[in-house]
Design a protein around this motif. Structure first.
Motif: not given
Length: 528
Positions: A227-242
């Motif tokens: 799971n460290n192979r990628l940076i979670q730019a799109y699969s988590a921590d999205q602006p719409e989560v707030h």
């Protein structure tokens, strides 16, 4: 004086499978927690956070929920739960439940309906996508537990997304029906007297609407978890989560004096955004910055000050040093430094969260391959990702299985249980348990430690010194993080000081201006 209970309070995480078994099946239960409440009261904590107790196939030991409004029989039933809530409140404590909204079990009725056909009314309750042109997964997102995050469902010809095990399909939180149903789950438990929720992987709830590939991680090394192979730019921590979290907070606020806590493994600059606009997000976005910290005074000072500086106006800080997913403190930094870690956790500004057994100095327990329970370790063996070592049974006394069970424990008990247990340490005036009780008692009796301001005084020569101050009360904490004796000279404006407590738990009759610190010693002083 108007602080909320969760600002003044100390949280204590109970991993229910490992706390106390009362029926001899080797797995801890709710009745076991109830029977040990006197211990928690004597320790001095304020709130008990219990890891998941919902019905589950236990593919991930309860984090794969098949019914959000039930109790798994392995832990008890509603009659037991209601007695536990009543007794917790009668003891003056609060109860916080784990809430696991990112994913369900694949045995949850919702998923069984969703997967039954492409036109089922609950199809959009989960994240389904057509295959890529080559027939493979829709994008490159990976599972935390190894492999693709996408599982092909042959009967309907689509993939569903799972951030964790394939048995844990992710819910689609963009669907308003999902949000409302989960809001009702929160209401269900609060009506039964629950005082708040710790929300599992809250930063995962919303994924990129375009399902773009995550970029590669340039720091990934062979042998790292996949799971460290990628940076979670799109699969988590999205602006719409707030806005989603703000919705959860509004529901929690429908009931008086409740708390919303979020599990968030993010850099501090992103972490603090989870307080939400106008503090309408999580009351306490869990701060794990110390877990990966080194033991150098300057590093710790920077972590503390960066976090303090990043907090939004009115945002209340919190600190975590251990939990069910991280190696135990005493194993991570060494048992000789564990008392200093306890003093740090319980004297920093903000709400501390303790993990069961850390007050005893419990260490990771080596787990034989044949006894492995953690699905992550089973999926990625040999690279050290198992979480079993920090989940072993609580050590109550020197009787067989440390007093945890009369049966066979679900995980092995630590070999040191005959010496390191509550009964033995309780009788030792200089034990780790005694230190934690004294620290908590000192925190209670000194408002500066509970609610005062924080200022770093020095981080030179591997000695971390900081001041907690409220009105006329000033408390100085001095931690020797070196492997040698050190001397710290009090600043001129603090030359009159009275020692209150040493991690050595002997006579701390040191009043300055030179404070002599033994190896691995921490001292708390009151500035007069």
């Amino acid at each position: 004086m108007n602080a909320k209970w969760w600002q003044r309070g100390i949280f204590y995480q109970v991993y229910p499978r490992s706390f106390q078994d009362t029926n001899g099946n080797g797995i801890g239960d709710l009745e076991g927690i109830r029977e040990r409440l006197d211990y928690l009261v004597e320790l001095g904590i304020d709130a008990i956070w219990i890891s998941p107790i919902y019905p589950s196939p236990m593919a991930d030991h309860g984090y794969d929920v098949s019914d959000y409004c039930g109790i798994d029989p392995v832990f008890g039933d509603f009659a037991t739960f209601d007695r536990l809530v009543e007794d917790i409140h009668a003891h003056g404590l609060k109860l916080v439940l784990d809430f696991v909204p990112n994913h369900t079990s694949n045995q949850h009725p919702w998923f069984l309906e969703s997967s039954s056909s492409c036109d089922n009314p609950k199809r959009d309750w989960y994240i389904w996508r057509d295959p890529a042109p080559d027939g493979g997964p829709p994008n490159n997102w990976v599972s935390y537990f190894s492999g693709s995050g996408w599982e092909f469902h042959e009967p309907t010809g689509q993939y569903y997304y799972h951030a964790y095990l394939k048995e844990q399909p992710d819910l689609n939180w963009r669907n308003p029906e999902v949000r409302e149903e989960m809001h009702n789950v929160l209401r269900f438990w609060m009506k039964r007297g629950v005082d708040g929720f710790r929300v599992d992987v809250i930063w995962h709830l919303i994924k990129d609407a375009l399902f773009r590939d995550d970029p590669p991680n340039p720091d990934y090394k062979p042998g790292d978890p996949e799971n460290n192979r990628l940076i979670q730019a799109y699969s988590a921590d999205q602006p719409e989560v707030h806005p989603v979290i703000a919705g959860l907070r509004r529901v929690v606020d429908e009931y008086p004096d409740r708390v919303l806590i979020g599990e968030i493994y993010l850099p501090v600059s992103r972490l603090v955004t989870y307080y939400g606009e106008d503090l309408g997000g999580a009351n306490l976005p869990f701060n794990f910055q110390l877990i990966g910290a080194g033991g150098h005074a300057k590093d710790l000072s920077k972590i503390i000050m960066d976090y303090e500086a990043a907090l939004p106006p009115g945002g209340w800080p919190n600190w975590v040093l251990g939990n069910h997913d991280q190696p135990r403190i005493a194993s991570r930094i060494g048992p000789e430094f564990a008392p200093l870690a306890g003093m740090l956790l319980l004297t920093l500004r903000g709400t501390p969260t303790m993990y069961y057994g850390d007050e005893l100095g419990m260490e990771d327990v080596p787990i034989p391959k044949r006894a492995t329970q953690d699905p992550w370790e089973i999926n990625e063996p040999g690279i050290g990702v198992s979480r079993d070592p920090e989940r072993t049974p609580m050590q109550w006394d020197a009787s067989p299985n440390a007093g945890f069970t009369t049966g066979t424990p679900w995980l092995p008990v630590s070999p040191d249980y005959a010496q390191r247990n509550v009964a033995t340490l309780d009788a030792d005036p200089r034990s780790m348990l005694t230190l934690h009780r004294r620290l908590i008692e000192l925190r209670r009796s000194h408002p500066a430690l509970e609610m005062g301001s924080y200022r770093t005084v020095s981080d030179e020569d591997e000695v971390l010194v900081y001041l907690r101050e409220l009105d006329e009360q000033r408390v100085l904490v001095v931690l020797n993080l070196s492997r040698e004796a050190r001397t710290f000279t009090l600043p001129e404006e603090m030359s009159a000081a009275r020692a209150l407590l040493s991690t050595r738990l002997d006579d701390p009759d040191r009043s300055g201006p030179e404070i002599r610190l033994r190896v691995h010693e921490g001292i708390i002083l009151e500035i007069e």
